[in-house]
Design an enzyme around this catalytic site. Structure first.
Site, PDB file in Angstrom:
ATOM      1  N   ALA A 260     162.417  23.659  50.959  1.00 32.45           N
ATOM      2  CA  ALA A 260     163.545  23.357  51.851  1.00 32.45           C
ATOM      3  C   ALA A 260     164.874  23.745  51.204  1.00 32.45           C
ATOM      4  O   ALA A 260     165.041  23.583  49.990  1.00 32.45           O
ATOM      5  CB  ALA A 260     163.546  21.871  52.209  1.00 32.45           C
ATOM      6  N   PRO A 261     165.801  24.270  52.014  1.00 33.70           N
ATOM      7  CA  PRO A 261     165.733  24.487  53.471  1.00 33.70           C
ATOM      8  C   PRO A 261     165.091  25.809  53.890  1.00 33.70           C
ATOM      9  O   PRO A 261     165.125  26.166  55.054  1.00 33.70           O
ATOM     10  CB  PRO A 261     167.213  24.448  53.875  1.00 33.70           C
ATOM     11  CG  PRO A 261     167.927  25.013  52.685  1.00 33.70           C
ATOM     12  CD  PRO A 261     167.164  24.516  51.482  1.00 33.70           C
ATOM     13  N   GLY A 262     164.528  26.549  52.923  1.00 36.75           N
ATOM     14  CA  GLY A 262     163.726  27.711  53.276  1.00 36.75           C
ATOM     15  C   GLY A 262     164.324  29.063  52.962  1.00 36.75           C
ATOM     16  O   GLY A 262     163.719  30.092  53.284  1.00 36.75           O
ATOM     17  N   LYS A 264     164.648  30.832  50.147  1.00 40.42           N
ATOM     18  CA  LYS A 264     163.828  31.703  49.281  1.00 40.42           C
ATOM     19  C   LYS A 264     162.526  32.090  49.972  1.00 40.42           C
ATOM     20  O   LYS A 264     162.043  33.209  49.802  1.00 40.42           O
ATOM     21  CB  LYS A 264     163.563  31.002  47.947  1.00 40.42           C
ATOM     22  CG  LYS A 264     164.825  30.719  47.140  1.00 40.42           C
ATOM     23  CD  LYS A 264     164.512  29.987  45.854  1.00 40.42           C
ATOM     24  CE  LYS A 264     165.776  29.487  45.179  1.00 40.42           C
ATOM     25  NZ  LYS A 264     166.436  28.414  45.965  1.00 40.42           N
ATOM     26  N   ASP A 309     153.141  17.239  48.945  1.00 42.54           N
ATOM     27  CA  ASP A 309     153.737  16.773  47.696  1.00 42.54           C
ATOM     28  C   ASP A 309     153.317  17.725  46.574  1.00 42.54           C
ATOM     29  O   ASP A 309     152.125  17.863  46.280  1.00 42.54           O
ATOM     30  CB  ASP A 309     153.256  15.344  47.415  1.00 42.54           C
ATOM     31  CG  ASP A 309     153.892  14.729  46.179  1.00 42.54           C
ATOM     32  OD1 ASP A 309     154.464  15.467  45.352  1.00 42.54           O
ATOM     33  OD2 ASP A 309     153.801  13.490  46.029  1.00 42.54           O
ATOM     34  N   ASP A 327     160.739  26.549  42.695  1.00 41.14           N
ATOM     35  CA  ASP A 327     162.166  26.251  42.509  1.00 41.14           C
ATOM     36  C   ASP A 327     162.277  24.730  42.570  1.00 41.14           C
ATOM     37  O   ASP A 327     162.337  24.149  43.646  1.00 41.14           O
ATOM     38  CB  ASP A 327     162.992  26.910  43.612  1.00 41.14           C
ATOM     39  CG  ASP A 327     164.479  26.678  43.427  1.00 41.14           C
ATOM     40  OD1 ASP A 327     165.016  27.056  42.372  1.00 41.14           O
ATOM     41  OD2 ASP A 327     165.109  26.087  44.332  1.00 41.14           O
ATOM     42  N   CYS A 380     168.516  25.269  39.579  1.00 41.50           N
ATOM     43  CA  CYS A 380     169.949  25.540  39.731  1.00 41.50           C
ATOM     44  C   CYS A 380     170.741  24.721  38.714  1.00 41.50           C
ATOM     45  O   CYS A 380     171.771  24.142  39.030  1.00 41.50           O
ATOM     46  CB  CYS A 380     170.422  25.262  41.154  1.00 41.50           C
ATOM     47  SG  CYS A 380     170.163  23.567  41.724  1.00 41.50           S
TER      48      CYS A 380
END
Length: 429
Positions: A260-262, A264, A309, A327, A380
């Protein structure tokens, strides 16, 4: 000064109370306000964003300044007065176009409106003294001067040296254009650049990134026809490198384990020219809903959102993926420019817990990579324990070879702080 500006200050005060008191995430709170007040003109919306974000960015510094002029310590003030003074001091110090008298007068009016008329003299006195004082404030340390908690300053200095740490700290306050990734399935970069120009938006090419543009002079995303048509996705350049380094081949099966949010996931899908499949997983229905919303807007036929999960082993996925993109949740210290309040929420203890979580997920998802397949680990953040040291930990335990790794630093590199490691699974374990 228009009445709408007075109302904007009231909105900013409520946002600051939500963010500092109710612990609501700043980017979520500000985004919600901009959505709610779509009828505001472009100038007022920009004022709302800058005043909220700027006050949060500079909060430690602003609190120090207020303490120099107030007879009442900040910790003993009511939250309304604390935040009213903060947003007013930010205007006095960093928004030169607003007359000092107007800042003070509007603060007094807002104090009265919020039921603190008995404190209007106090508010007025503190602000007028700050406005009147022309001497340079001498800060006690770099933490106060850069409005960043001491532990972060110390960590960055230890890991990257004083000069680089200072550049990283200063980058929080740099204004940069929004970067977008072109949906190459629908339009070329040059055609999108021209279309945005026709829509009244400035778009500039980014050197070395054929799939990206930097845009400015826009109001809000949903007002842009090109966005609604799915011709681009908002994404920082540093984040785009994750899918580019993964380099999926047409027809590949990819699993994005925390998607999320998608952004990548969609990038992987586009790099495969609409072929293959990207399984975009995340933990909650809300997060998979965000993925589905972006997938539908971009009209990506080879992406499916799955609620799962990442810490729980999925036997059905063993050696199924050509590419696994991980990520993972992190301390986020590479994106302080975009999430102003994150530096006040994160703690060294939380960082240690995140390292454990990252290792738990990596310990699980590597098994989904086919022999000869690719695992991309990214965050990040700029914290070495979450980045290079996690990669070293992983490579010591599992049958993977490091093909490439990069650490981008805010203030050193042009974009957000971001870490990416590309690893290839051995053909024979």
């Amino acid at each position: 000064m228009t009445d709408s500006r007075v109302n904007v200050r009231a909105v900013v005060l409520e946002l600051l109370l939500e963010i500092t008191g109710e612990q609501r995430l700043s980017h979520v709170a500000i985004g919600g306000a901009l959505e709610k007040y779509q009828y505001m003109n472009k100038q007022d919306r920009a004022f709302l964003s800058r005043l909220t974000e700027g006050t949060l960015e500079r909060m430690l510094e602003i609190d120090y300044i207020i303490e120099q002029y107030s007879s009442v310590p900040m910790k003993k003030m009511k939250p309304v007065i604390q935040n009213l003074l903060r947003l007013s001091v930010y205007q006095l110090r960093y928004m030169d176009r607003i007359p000092d008298a107007a800042v003070c007068n509007e603060a007094v009016k807002l104090a009265q409106k919020k039921g603190f008329g008995d404190l209007k003299g106090f508010v007025n006195g503190v602000l007028r003294n700050i406005a009147r004082e022309t001497r340079e404030i001498v800060y006690p340390d770099l933490s106060t001067a850069c409005s960043t908690p001491e532990w972060i300053v110390k960590q960055w200095t230890e890991e990257y040296g004083e000069d680089t740490a200072f550049r990283m700290l200063q980058d929080q306050y740099e204004e940069k254009p929004l970067t977008i990734r072109v949906n190459i399935q629908k339009i070329t970069r040059d055609r999108l650049k021209e279309k945005l120009r026709q829509e009244g938006i400035q778009a500039e090419e980014i050197q070395g990134m054929d799939c990206a543009l930097a845009i400015s002079d826009y109001d809000h995303l949903r007002s842009i026809p090109s966005f609604r048509e799915g011709l681009f996705q908002v994404q920082d350049v540093s984040s785009m490198y994750a899918a580019l380094m993964a380099a999926p081949k047409p027809g590949d099966y990819c699993i994005d384990v925390c998607a999320a949010p998608g952004g990548k996931s969609l990038h992987l899908a586009e790099l495969m020219n609409g072929s293959g499949m990207v399984e975009a997983r995340d933990l909650t229905p809300y997060k998979t809903g965000l993925i589905e919303e972006n997938t539908a807007r971009m009209n990506a036929q080879n992406v499916k959102a799955v609620q799962m999960d990442a810490t729980v082993f999925d036997r059905e996925s063993v050696e199924k993926a050509d590419v696994v993109l991980a990520d993972l949740p992190c301390s986020g210290l590479g994106v302080l420019r975009k999430k102003s309040d994150l530096k006040y929420r994160m703690t060294p203890e939380q960082q240690k817990e995140l390292v454990k979580l990252q290792r738990k997920i990596l310990d699980t998802v590597w098994q989904y990579v086919k022999p000869g397949g690719t695992l991309v680990y990214s965050t990040c953040t700029v914290h070495k324990q979450e980045n290079e040291r996690n990669t070293s930990w992983f490579l010591e335990r599992y049958p993977f070879l490091l093909k490439e790794q990069v650490q981008m630093l805010p203030g050193v590199d042009p974009w957000d702080g971001f870490y990416i490691a590309k690893m290839e699974r051995a053909l024979h374990d």
